[in-house]
Motif scaffolding. Structure first.
Motif, PDB file in Angstrom:
ATOM      1  N   ASP A 149       0.821  -1.192  -0.079  1.00 17.68           N
ATOM      2  CA  ASP A 149      -0.062  -0.075  -0.041  1.00 17.68           C
ATOM      3  C   ASP A 149       0.844   1.195   0.012  1.00 17.68           C
ATOM      4  OD1 ASP A 149      -2.327  -1.621  -0.100  1.00 17.68           O
ATOM      5  OD2 ASP A 149      -2.339  -1.738   2.174  1.00 17.68           O
ATOM      6  N   THR A 199      -3.327 -15.368  -5.449  1.00 18.62           N
ATOM      7  CA  THR A 199      -3.133 -15.033  -3.915  1.00 18.62           C
ATOM      8  C   THR A 199      -1.490 -14.877  -4.062  1.00 18.62           C
ATOM      9  OG1 THR A 199      -4.650 -16.633  -3.358  1.00 18.62           O
ATOM     10  CG2 THR A 199      -2.875 -16.295  -1.818  1.00 18.62           C
ATOM     11  N   ILE A 252      -2.301 -12.274   0.904  1.00 12.69           N
ATOM     12  CA  ILE A 252      -2.703 -11.122   0.191  1.00 12.69           C
ATOM     13  C   ILE A 252      -3.507 -11.763  -1.120  1.00 12.69           C
ATOM     14  CG2 ILE A 252      -2.391  -8.963  -1.107  1.00 12.69           C
ATOM     15  CD1 ILE A 252       0.155  -8.470   0.521  1.00 12.69           C
ATOM     16  N   THR A 253      -4.707 -11.617  -1.218  1.00 17.06           N
ATOM     17  CA  THR A 253      -5.478 -12.073  -2.553  1.00 17.06           C
ATOM     18  C   THR A 253      -5.839 -10.780  -3.279  1.00 17.06           C
ATOM     19  OG1 THR A 253      -7.659 -11.832  -1.439  1.00 17.06           O
ATOM     20  CG2 THR A 253      -6.415 -13.699  -1.046  1.00 17.06           C
ATOM     21  N   ASP A 268      -8.724  -9.968  -3.869  1.00 19.62           N
ATOM     22  CA  ASP A 268      -9.892  -9.289  -3.621  1.00 19.62           C
ATOM     23  C   ASP A 268      -9.714  -8.403  -2.548  1.00 19.62           C
ATOM     24  OD1 ASP A 268     -11.411 -10.760  -5.370  1.00 19.62           O
ATOM     25  OD2 ASP A 268     -11.656 -12.480  -4.015  1.00 19.62           O
ATOM     26  N   ASP A 269      -8.381  -8.318  -2.040  1.00 18.63           N
ATOM     27  CA  ASP A 269      -8.083  -7.462  -0.873  1.00 18.63           C
ATOM     28  C   ASP A 269      -7.962  -6.164  -1.313  1.00 18.63           C
ATOM     29  OD1 ASP A 269      -7.964  -9.639   0.813  1.00 18.63           O
ATOM     30  OD2 ASP A 269      -5.752 -10.000   0.660  1.00 18.63           O
ATOM     31  N   ARG A 280      -5.419  -4.377  -2.129  1.00 15.62           N
ATOM     32  CA  ARG A 280      -3.991  -3.911  -1.566  1.00 15.62           C
ATOM     33  C   ARG A 280      -3.192  -3.923  -2.664  1.00 15.62           C
ATOM     34  NH1 ARG A 280      -2.327  -6.204   4.161  1.00 15.62           N
ATOM     35  NH2 ARG A 280      -1.428  -3.990   4.319  1.00 15.62           N
TER      36      ARG A 280
END
Length: 227
Positions: free
Chosen positions: A171, A186, A203-204, A206-207, A209
């Motif tokens: 991020d 993933t 971390i996927t 869909d996150d 990030r």
């Protein structure tokens, strides 16, 4: 090779400045400069101090060709060196330097502390990774491979493979060093620690990030060797 050349060779082999050698010999830096330029020769007391500091004989300093008897790699008299049959003797290493840009946390992700320094490394490593930079390791989540306080050399041009130890930013702010594994949707940043309390960072897609690769660790220097 006379006294002047022997003094120069001592500084080269043991990687010391004129000021450092002067402190060892108990003389001024100007005196060492005069020795090296042939304008003066060290007194016996200074010769003895230098010899005692580096494990040399007085003849290595005052006799012609004295420092030719010292192996630049082992820093010992050549006649005392015994290699096993079939041994490949390495060439004396050349030094290079790369910037120490900050500290990276080997634990939870956090913003790195910015530093301004340079760390030496073997020339051959630097030559293969000329855009590399150093980070100092904080934390113990990678203690099996890179203990806290060591300096990792990171190549920003390399793309990490599964199992590579990579430095990533998360991020845009938080940085972390972990062993990286990627699947179709993933990413797993996995610790490699003697402390089993550390957990994977998963971390996927869909996150939402943002993960940016800051480079792959290609070499490291233990912190205590820099003292």
């Amino acid at each position: 090779m006379g006294v002047a050349d022997n003094i120069k060779k001592i500084r080269e082999i043991f990687d010391v400045t004129q000021r450092e050698l002067a402190d060892i010999a108990g003389v001024t830096e100007n005196a060492v400069s005069k020795w090296e330029n042939g304008y003066a020769e060290p007194r016996m007391g200074a010769v003895e101090k230098i010899a005692a500091c580096y494990g040399l004989k007085k003849r290595h300093i005052i006799e012609d060709g004295g420092m030719d008897m010292i192996d630049p790699l082992t820093k010992r008299p050549k006649q005392e060196i015994s290699y096993p049959p079939g041994a490949i003797i390495p060439s004396p290493p050349r030094k290079a330097y790369a910037p120490l840009l900050g500290r990276v946390h080997a634990g939870d992700a956090k913003m790195p502390e910015i530093l301004e320094d340079n760390i030496s490394l073997p020339y051959e490593v630097w030559d293969r990774h000329r855009e590399g930079y150093f980070l100092e390791v904080e934390g113990n989540c990678m203690s099996r491979v890179y203990p806290e306080g060591s300096f990792i050399f990171v190549d920003r041009r390399m793309e990490p493979k599964n199992g590579s130890i990579a430095v990533v930013s998360i991020d845009g702010d938080d940085y972390v060093m972990r062993r990286l594994y990627r699947g179709a949707n993933t990413m797993i940043l996995s610790p490699d620690s003697w402390d089993d309390s550390y957990e994977d960072i998963v971390i996927t897609g869909d996150d939402g990030r943002i993960v940016k690769f800051e480079g792959v660790v290609v070499w490291f220097q233990a912190g205590k060797e820099m003292e």
